[in-house]
Motif scaffolding. Structure first.
Motif, PDB file in Angstrom:
ATOM      1  N   LEU A   8      81.327  26.648  56.355  1.00 47.70           N
ATOM      2  CA  LEU A   8      82.643  26.054  56.157  1.00 47.70           C
ATOM      3  C   LEU A   8      83.300  25.673  57.486  1.00 47.70           C
ATOM      4  N   SER A   9      83.155  26.510  58.487  1.00 49.26           N
ATOM      5  CA  SER A   9      83.769  26.213  59.782  1.00 49.26           C
ATOM      6  C   SER A   9      83.106  25.013  60.436  1.00 49.26           C
ATOM      7  N   ALA A  12      84.276  21.944  58.581  1.00 44.79           N
ATOM      8  CA  ALA A  12      85.668  21.652  58.923  1.00 44.79           C
ATOM      9  C   ALA A  12      85.759  20.985  60.291  1.00 44.79           C
ATOM     10  N   ASP A  15      84.528  17.446  59.924  1.00 49.71           N
ATOM     11  CA  ASP A  15      85.515  16.666  59.182  1.00 49.71           C
ATOM     12  C   ASP A  15      86.742  16.350  60.027  1.00 49.71           C
ATOM     13  N   SER A  16      87.145  17.265  60.876  1.00 53.15           N
ATOM     14  CA  SER A  16      88.362  17.043  61.669  1.00 53.15           C
ATOM     15  C   SER A  16      88.070  16.476  63.046  1.00 53.15           C
ATOM     16  N   GLY A 147      92.630  22.290  63.409  1.00 52.66           N
ATOM     17  CA  GLY A 147      92.288  21.720  62.111  1.00 52.66           C
ATOM     18  C   GLY A 147      91.131  22.442  61.461  1.00 52.66           C
ATOM     19  N   ALA A 148      90.140  22.801  62.281  1.00 51.92           N
ATOM     20  CA  ALA A 148      88.984  23.517  61.745  1.00 51.92           C
ATOM     21  C   ALA A 148      89.389  24.895  61.246  1.00 51.92           C
ATOM     22  N   HIS A 150      92.331  25.862  60.272  1.00 53.69           N
ATOM     23  CA  HIS A 150      93.147  25.680  59.078  1.00 53.69           C
ATOM     24  C   HIS A 150      92.264  25.433  57.857  1.00 53.69           C
ATOM     25  N   SER A 151      91.251  24.594  58.019  1.00 57.27           N
ATOM     26  CA  SER A 151      90.362  24.296  56.899  1.00 57.27           C
ATOM     27  C   SER A 151      89.572  25.521  56.469  1.00 57.27           C
ATOM     28  N   VAL A 152      89.074  26.278  57.453  1.00 60.79           N
ATOM     29  CA  VAL A 152      88.278  27.461  57.128  1.00 60.79           C
ATOM     30  C   VAL A 152      89.140  28.510  56.449  1.00 60.79           C
ATOM     31  N   GLY A 155      89.952  27.386  53.054  1.00 62.54           N
ATOM     32  CA  GLY A 155      88.779  27.468  52.180  1.00 62.54           C
ATOM     33  C   GLY A 155      88.447  28.893  51.798  1.00 62.54           C
TER      34      GLY A 155
END
Length: 162
Positions: A8-9, A12, A15-16, A147-148, A150-152, A155
């Motif tokens: 996930l990291s 992310a 993606d970011s 951003g990463a 935050h996404s992790v 998630g």
């Protein structure tokens, strides 16, 4: 679970990655030759600039136009030494004699180019939507990491809600 967090990291961060685009533009400025060879040889002087009748407000417009075109200058309505140097750089890049003063033809070319640049910038902002990634105030590697994370975290928190 650790493998899932790692995956996930990484996703992310990938993606970011677009958020990491910050700093000076690497896009080359368009260099244009003067439209008329006669204009290119017509040297601008203080006299030709005075004939244009530039008020303080119009001088600010010229300074804003130069900045829009990538020639940063202070917008104060005064053509001091630094503004004259910027005008000379613009003239050199466009094939005009580098005097640091404008004549009517150069003024028109400069303002037309600045208007087109402003339209292009406005269209780019409209295409990007109301909140472009750069408008969030997040950029560079710190923004990508934030951003990463935050996404992790989002998630992982979502996994525990189920």
């Amino acid at each position: 679970m650790r493998a899932l967090i790692l995956v996930l990291s990484i996703l992310a961060m990938v993606d970011s990655a677009h958020l990491a685009k910050a700093g000076l533009s690497s896009t080359p400025r368009e260099t244009l030759a003067p439209a008329d060879a006669a204009i290119a040889t017509d040297e601008a002087t203080q006299e030709t600039e005075d004939q244009i009748g530039l008020t303080r407000a119009k001088r600010r417009e010229v300074q804003r136009g130069l900045t829009r075109l990538g020639f940063d200058t202070k917008v104060n309505g005064k053509f001091d030494e630094s503004t004259r140097a910027v005008i000379a750089r613009w003239q050199e890049e466009h094939g005009y004699p580098t005097t640091g003063f404008l004549n009517a033809a150069e003024h028109k070319v400069l303002m037309d180019a600045a208007t087109e640049a402003a339209k292009s910038d406005h269209q780019d902002r409209r295409r990007a939507g109301s909140r472009a990634p750069s408008s969030r105030g997040v950029g560079g590697p710190i923004g990508a990491i934030g951003g990463a994370v935050h996404s992790v975290v989002g998630g992982v928190a979502g996994l525990f809600r189920r």
